[in-house]
Design a protein around this motif. Structure first.
Motif, PDB file in Angstrom:
ATOM      1  N   LEU A 189      27.075 -25.679  -1.444  1.00  0.00           N
ATOM      2  CA  LEU A 189      25.865 -26.272  -1.515  1.00  0.00           C
ATOM      3  C   LEU A 189      25.504 -26.920  -3.236  1.00  0.00           C
ATOM      4  O   LEU A 189      24.408 -27.193  -3.385  1.00  0.00           O
ATOM      5  N   GLY A 190      26.653 -26.798  -4.087  1.00  0.00           N
ATOM      6  CA  GLY A 190      26.415 -27.535  -5.315  1.00  0.00           C
ATOM      7  C   GLY A 190      25.259 -26.815  -6.017  1.00  0.00           C
ATOM      8  O   GLY A 190      25.023 -25.618  -5.764  1.00  0.00           O
ATOM      9  N   VAL A 191      24.821 -27.521  -6.852  1.00  0.00           N
ATOM     10  CA  VAL A 191      23.474 -26.998  -7.528  1.00  0.00           C
ATOM     11  C   VAL A 191      22.417 -26.495  -6.692  1.00  0.00           C
ATOM     12  O   VAL A 191      21.667 -25.409  -7.345  1.00  0.00           O
ATOM     13  N   GLN A 192      22.320 -26.729  -5.591  1.00  0.00           N
ATOM     14  CA  GLN A 192      21.185 -26.157  -4.651  1.00  0.00           C
ATOM     15  C   GLN A 192      21.480 -24.764  -4.381  1.00  0.00           C
ATOM     16  O   GLN A 192      20.558 -23.876  -3.965  1.00  0.00           O
ATOM     17  N   GLY A 193      22.602 -24.153  -4.651  1.00  0.00           N
ATOM     18  CA  GLY A 193      23.038 -22.748  -4.734  1.00  0.00           C
ATOM     19  C   GLY A 193      22.067 -21.773  -5.713  1.00  0.00           C
ATOM     20  O   GLY A 193      22.199 -20.661  -5.497  1.00  0.00           O
ATOM     21  N   ILE A 194      21.345 -22.345  -6.559  1.00  0.00           N
ATOM     22  CA  ILE A 194      20.778 -21.558  -7.618  1.00  0.00           C
ATOM     23  C   ILE A 194      19.734 -20.896  -6.831  1.00  0.00           C
ATOM     24  O   ILE A 194      19.242 -19.553  -7.470  1.00  0.00           O
ATOM     25  N   GLY A 195      19.282 -20.903  -5.662  1.00  0.00           N
ATOM     26  CA  GLY A 195      18.162 -20.167  -5.022  1.00  0.00           C
ATOM     27  C   GLY A 195      18.881 -18.776  -4.607  1.00  0.00           C
ATOM     28  O   GLY A 195      18.200 -17.812  -4.588  1.00  0.00           O
ATOM     29  N   ILE A 196      20.097 -18.494  -4.743  1.00  0.00           N
ATOM     30  CA  ILE A 196      20.836 -17.187  -4.337  1.00  0.00           C
ATOM     31  C   ILE A 196      20.601 -16.365  -5.635  1.00  0.00           C
ATOM     32  O   ILE A 196      20.134 -15.203  -5.633  1.00  0.00           O
ATOM     33  N   PRO A 197      21.130 -16.905  -6.775  1.00  0.00           N
ATOM     34  CA  PRO A 197      20.892 -15.963  -7.985  1.00  0.00           C
ATOM     35  C   PRO A 197      19.346 -15.766  -8.171  1.00  0.00           C
ATOM     36  O   PRO A 197      19.046 -14.623  -8.522  1.00  0.00           O
ATOM     37  N   ILE A 198      18.464 -16.650  -7.858  1.00  0.00           N
ATOM     38  CA  ILE A 198      17.259 -16.279  -7.802  1.00  0.00           C
ATOM     39  C   ILE A 198      16.993 -15.079  -6.961  1.00  0.00           C
ATOM     40  O   ILE A 198      16.001 -14.079  -7.390  1.00  0.00           O
ATOM     41  N   GLY A 199      17.104 -15.312  -5.819  1.00  0.00           N
ATOM     42  CA  GLY A 199      16.929 -14.201  -4.621  1.00  0.00           C
ATOM     43  C   GLY A 199      17.497 -12.886  -5.150  1.00  0.00           C
ATOM     44  O   GLY A 199      16.804 -11.730  -4.922  1.00  0.00           O
ATOM     45  N   LYS A 200      18.587 -12.855  -5.542  1.00  0.00           N
ATOM     46  CA  LYS A 200      19.371 -11.575  -5.979  1.00  0.00           C
ATOM     47  C   LYS A 200      18.667 -11.059  -6.979  1.00  0.00           C
ATOM     48  O   LYS A 200      18.389  -9.874  -7.011  1.00  0.00           O
ATOM     49  N   LEU A 201      17.953 -11.937  -8.062  1.00  0.00           N
ATOM     50  CA  LEU A 201      17.433 -11.016  -9.278  1.00  0.00           C
ATOM     51  C   LEU A 201      16.116 -10.842  -8.654  1.00  0.00           C
ATOM     52  O   LEU A 201      15.545  -9.824  -9.418  1.00  0.00           O
ATOM     53  N   ASP A 202      15.567 -11.341  -7.840  1.00  0.00           N
ATOM     54  CA  ASP A 202      14.311 -10.946  -7.245  1.00  0.00           C
ATOM     55  C   ASP A 202      14.448  -9.521  -6.724  1.00  0.00           C
ATOM     56  O   ASP A 202      13.528  -8.344  -6.839  1.00  0.00           O
ATOM     57  N   MET A 203      15.572  -9.309  -6.125  1.00  0.00           N
ATOM     58  CA  MET A 203      15.982  -7.851  -5.506  1.00  0.00           C
ATOM     59  C   MET A 203      16.264  -6.939  -6.649  1.00  0.00           C
ATOM     60  O   MET A 203      15.724  -5.705  -6.259  1.00  0.00           O
ATOM     61  N   TYR A 204      16.659  -7.161  -7.764  1.00  0.00           N
ATOM     62  CA  TYR A 204      16.956  -6.406  -8.889  1.00  0.00           C
ATOM     63  C   TYR A 204      15.650  -6.052  -9.561  1.00  0.00           C
ATOM     64  O   TYR A 204      15.384  -4.817  -9.825  1.00  0.00           O
ATOM     65  N   VAL A 205      14.743  -6.842  -9.554  1.00  0.00           N
ATOM     66  CA  VAL A 205      13.176  -6.559 -10.021  1.00  0.00           C
ATOM     67  C   VAL A 205      12.523  -5.480  -9.180  1.00  0.00           C
ATOM     68  O   VAL A 205      12.175  -4.549  -9.288  1.00  0.00           O
ATOM     69  N   ALA A 206      12.695  -5.964  -7.705  1.00  0.00           N
ATOM     70  CA  ALA A 206      11.930  -5.168  -6.571  1.00  0.00           C
ATOM     71  C   ALA A 206      12.714  -3.804  -6.409  1.00  0.00           C
ATOM     72  O   ALA A 206      12.000  -2.632  -6.260  1.00  0.00           O
ATOM     73  N   ALA A 207      13.832  -3.671  -6.390  1.00  0.00           N
ATOM     74  CA  ALA A 207      14.699  -2.364  -6.016  1.00  0.00           C
ATOM     75  C   ALA A 207      15.061  -1.719  -7.228  1.00  0.00           C
ATOM     76  O   ALA A 207      15.006  -0.559  -7.093  1.00  0.00           O
ATOM     77  N   GLY A 223      30.132 -29.529 -10.037  1.00  0.00           N
ATOM     78  CA  GLY A 223      30.298 -30.867  -9.117  1.00  0.00           C
ATOM     79  C   GLY A 223      30.093 -30.374  -7.836  1.00  0.00           C
ATOM     80  O   GLY A 223      29.924 -29.055  -7.831  1.00  0.00           O
ATOM     81  N   THR A 224      30.409 -30.884  -6.626  1.00  0.00           N
ATOM     82  CA  THR A 224      30.287 -30.422  -5.229  1.00  0.00           C
ATOM     83  C   THR A 224      31.292 -31.227  -4.537  1.00  0.00           C
ATOM     84  O   THR A 224      31.553 -32.572  -4.784  1.00  0.00           O
ATOM     85  N   ASN A 225      32.131 -30.637  -3.643  1.00  0.00           N
ATOM     86  CA  ASN A 225      32.829 -31.448  -2.593  1.00  0.00           C
ATOM     87  C   ASN A 225      31.969 -31.677  -1.174  1.00  0.00           C
ATOM     88  O   ASN A 225      32.579 -32.029  -0.167  1.00  0.00           O
ATOM     89  N   ASN A 226      30.615 -31.489  -1.403  1.00  0.00           N
ATOM     90  CA  ASN A 226      29.928 -31.624  -0.252  1.00  0.00           C
ATOM     91  C   ASN A 226      29.401 -33.222  -0.129  1.00  0.00           C
ATOM     92  O   ASN A 226      28.693 -33.207  -0.875  1.00  0.00           O
ATOM     93  N   GLN A 227      30.174 -34.149   0.891  1.00  0.00           N
ATOM     94  CA  GLN A 227      30.014 -35.308   0.951  1.00  0.00           C
ATOM     95  C   GLN A 227      28.529 -35.790   1.223  1.00  0.00           C
ATOM     96  O   GLN A 227      28.028 -36.651   0.299  1.00  0.00           O
ATOM     97  N   LYS A 228      27.927 -34.683   2.041  1.00  0.00           N
ATOM     98  CA  LYS A 228      26.333 -35.178   2.117  1.00  0.00           C
ATOM     99  C   LYS A 228      25.562 -35.212   1.164  1.00  0.00           C
ATOM    100  O   LYS A 228      24.794 -36.073   0.803  1.00  0.00           O
ATOM    101  N   LEU A 229      25.803 -34.019   0.110  1.00  0.00           N
ATOM    102  CA  LEU A 229      24.922 -34.044  -1.125  1.00  0.00           C
ATOM    103  C   LEU A 229      25.266 -35.063  -1.905  1.00  0.00           C
ATOM    104  O   LEU A 229      24.470 -35.487  -2.684  1.00  0.00           O
TER     105      LEU A 229
END
Ligand SMILES: NC(=O)c1ccc[n+]([C@@H]2O[C@H](COP(=O)([O-])OP(=O)(O)OC[C@H]3O[C@@H](n4cnc5c(N)ncnc54)[C@H](O)[C@@H]3O)[C@@H](O)[C@H]2O)c1
Ligand SMILES: O=C(O)C[C@H](O)C(=O)O
Ligand SMILES: [Mg+2]
Length: 602
Positions: A189-207, A223-229
């Motif tokens: 998902l290329g750059v759109q994957g940033i949501g995962i580190p954000i979610g993981k770090l939310d868990m770091y704060v909460a847990a 870069g990305t190999n996702n043609q659609k993106l």
């Protein structure tokens, strides 16, 4: 004295902090509107009048001061009315609407955001974490309003050492890094994957109670190999194919050096890297930097804890783990991580010569030594043809054949392929040699789970033990019986691994520290719970379990003489702490969201 209505009130009371630390004043270097626009310090209408005077806020807010508790209730009320107003709408639409309202609060007022998250973690984890975070990543370029974390791209080569100083916080303890190449089971998902580190770090704060001013989500955009993106005109990342080989590694190297230079003790969690880079970077950096790969190592620890639990559900001694027949579907970073750790556990229990009964499949079926091209990371788990011929199997046998012939105690999926545990496969699990066959459908998000909970109980039988990576509701089996759904997700370990490592001051994360984390999770569940098919604690107690895991990690670091101490607590003090004192020490160091008095300094 304030009064709260309904469940918001009881949640707030129930979740009183176990930390006894009273926050001291907080120094801010800004004034006026700049503070209102800074989510780290903003209290919205909660600024007391004295603080409004001190910080130049008079006139910038409506006159009435609203307490933290009132703000909390107000937010929860708007959240519940959103739930009511969107009833009957498509699931994805509702989840995104919930994510948006939480994200707006996150962007505005972090103290309130983390308080509602901690108090309502069971309801909110599926929004800020898997499965909704997957949908958010898929739609990130369209959802983007404000940046969060840092973005290092291939175009920044040579600049990273100075760029790292653009981050406004003086200290960073915890970084989650992705290159977006394998986001959950959703692919590149290329750059759109940033949501995962954000979610993981939310868990770091909460847990784990990591201070949100000391976390940093990072996207390494190569870069990305996702043609659609690449063809999407709204795509926010580099529109070029992924860098490969040395070019790729030089970017990761530069980033790691830059981080280490500015924050030598920051812990870097590698997340959702495609398999080849997941293993390569782990090997490359684990002795040089304080880092781990969550998909390989965190997942392994959580799965092993669950697998040991399934031995207990069969009423067998733990040492019987060495005799369990386990079929692992998916030979990627997660599946191989699990097998590595499980084999180590068997060897500890039954000696170095033990021959674990583990069977590994990938998209081409059962992996054997007869395979022509075999990934070196999967090679140690390839079965000898002679051994499987006895079972009537051969190289590339498909899943249904393997399940029918092996009659496994456990069927564990980390394939990323939704529904691969179909009706036929699940029915074949009825012939398992176990009195309590276990089905782990660990792939994320929900639509990529190998099977849904309800299908597992329906087809494989009511006596199974079930776990999934994304949450499913418990299954009503009729006659008052309930099929318990466990969430086998690395969220039960990574926050404790990070927190324990931080407080130990270790410069690297050893296998011993990871093993201690897994054993701690395994031993957390009582015999009574095990009888009910419970393998993992409820997510509502994640802060408690994280404190225990964190303490286990510290003690392992101390035992291996890796602990150098943190803050005022040196290695000697850590060594002298009893088990209970270590847990108390961890709890005492967990950040908890309350408004601290703000003091301005130029
Ligand atoms: N629950 C958790 O805590 C957790 C942790 C890590 C990863 N995961 C999930 O596990 C999945 C895989 O992650 P990964 O990093 O190992 O991915 P990966 O891409 O490295 O590996 C996927 C593997 O599955 C195999 N595969 C694909 N189709 C298959 C099929 N039809 N039958 C059998 N095998 C097949 C591939 O050959 C490959 O070996 C993802 O969905 C991810 O979200 C869950
Ligand atoms: O992110 C998760 O929920 C678990 C895991 O790290 C994954 O990649 O699926
Ligand atoms: Mg992951």
């Amino acid at each position: 004295m304030w009064r709260l209505a309904g469940s918001a009130a009881s949640n707030l009371r129930r979740a009183r902090p176990f930390s006894t630390c009273i926050p001291g004043p907080c120094i801010v270097h800004k004034r006026g509107a700049d503070i209102l626009h800074d989510p780290w310090f903003n209290k919205d209408t909660g600024f007391p009048l004295t603080e409004r005077d001190r910080l130049g806020l008079r006139g910038l807010l409506p006159p009435r001061v609203i307490s933290f508790e009132q703000q909390y209730v107000r937010f929860m009320e708007s959240y519940h009315s959103l739930e009511k107003n969107t009833r009957g709408q498509p699931e994805g639409f509702v989840s995104l609407a919930k994510w948006r309202i939480l994200n707006r609060l996150h962007d505005r007022n972090e103290t309130l955001y983390y308080r509602v998250l901690i108090d309502n973690i069971e309801d909110f984890a599926p929004i800020i974490y898997t499965p909704t975070v997957g949908l958010v990543c898929q739609n990130y370029s369209g959802l983007f309003r404000r940046p969060r974390g840092m973005y290092f791209s291939a175009k920044d080569k040579g600049e990273m050492m100075s760029m790292i100083y653009n981050w406004p916080a003086h200290q960073v303890d915890m970084i989650v890094l992705t290159d977006g190449s394998r986001i959950l089971g959703l692919g590149d998902l290329g750059v759109q994957g940033i949501g995962i580190p954000i979610g993981k770090l939310d868990m770091y704060v909460a847990a784990a109670g990591i201070n949100p001013q000391r976390i940093l989500p990072v996207m390494l955009d190569v870069g990305t190999n996702n043609q659609k993106l690449l063809e999407d005109r709204l795509y926010l990342g580099l529109r070029q194919p992924r860098l490969e080989g040395e070019e790729y590694l030089s970017i990761v190297d530069e980033f790691m050096e830059a981080v280490h230079t500015r924050w030598p003790k920051a812990i870097v969690q590698f997340e959702d890297f495609q398999m080849k880079w997941a293993f390569e970077t782990l090997q490359r950096y684990r002795k040089r930097f304080c880092m781990f790969n969550d998909d390989i190592q965190g997942t392994a620890g959580v799965a092993l804890a669950g697998l040991l639990g399934t031995v207990r559900t069969q009423g067998r001694p733990l040492a019987d783990f060495a005799n369990q027949k386990i079929v692992v579907v998916g030979a990627g970073s997660a599946g191989l991580g699990v097998l590595n750790m499980a084999v180590q556990a068997v060897k500890r229990m039954a000696g170095a010569d033990a021959n674990p009964q583990f069977f590994l499949l990938d998209k081409d079926g059962l992996i054997t030594k007869a395979r022509r091209v075999i990934d070196p990371a999967a090679a140690p788990f390839a079965k000898a043809p002679a051994e499987i011929e006895k079972l009537g199997l051969m190289e590339g046998a498909n899943l249904i054949e393997v399940v029918k012939k092996v009659k496994p105690h456990v069927l564990l999926g980390l394939s990323g392929v939704g529904g691969v545990f179909n009706e036929e496969v699940l029915k074949a699990m009825r012939e398992s040699d176990s009195t309590k066959p276990a089905i782990f459908a660990m792939s994320n998000p929900t639509m990529n789970a190998e099977c849904a909970a309800v299908d597992a109980f329906k087809h494989a039988g009511e006596n199974i033990v079930f776990a999934s990576g994304s949450p499913f509701k418990n299954v009503d089996l009729g006659n008052g019986k309930v099929g318990h759904v466990n969430q086998a997700n690395n969220m039960y370990l990574f926050p404790g691994i990070g927190l324990g490592t931080l407080l130990s001051g270790a410069r690297l994360i050893s296998d011993g520290m990871l093993q201690a984390a897994s054993e701690c999770l395994a031993s957390y569940i009582t015999d009574d719970e095990i009888q009910r098919g419970v393998l993992y604690p409820p997510i509502g107690s994640i802060r408690d379990i994280t404190a225990e895991v964190g303490a286990a990690v510290i003690r392992a670091a101390v035992a291996e003489e890796l602990a150098e101490g943190h803050g005022d607590i040196g290695p000697r003090e850590l060594r002298q702490m009893s088990e209970e004192e270590t847990v108390e020490h961890v709890k005492h160091n967990m950040w908890f969201p309350v408004y601290s008095p703000l003091v301005h300094e130029k």
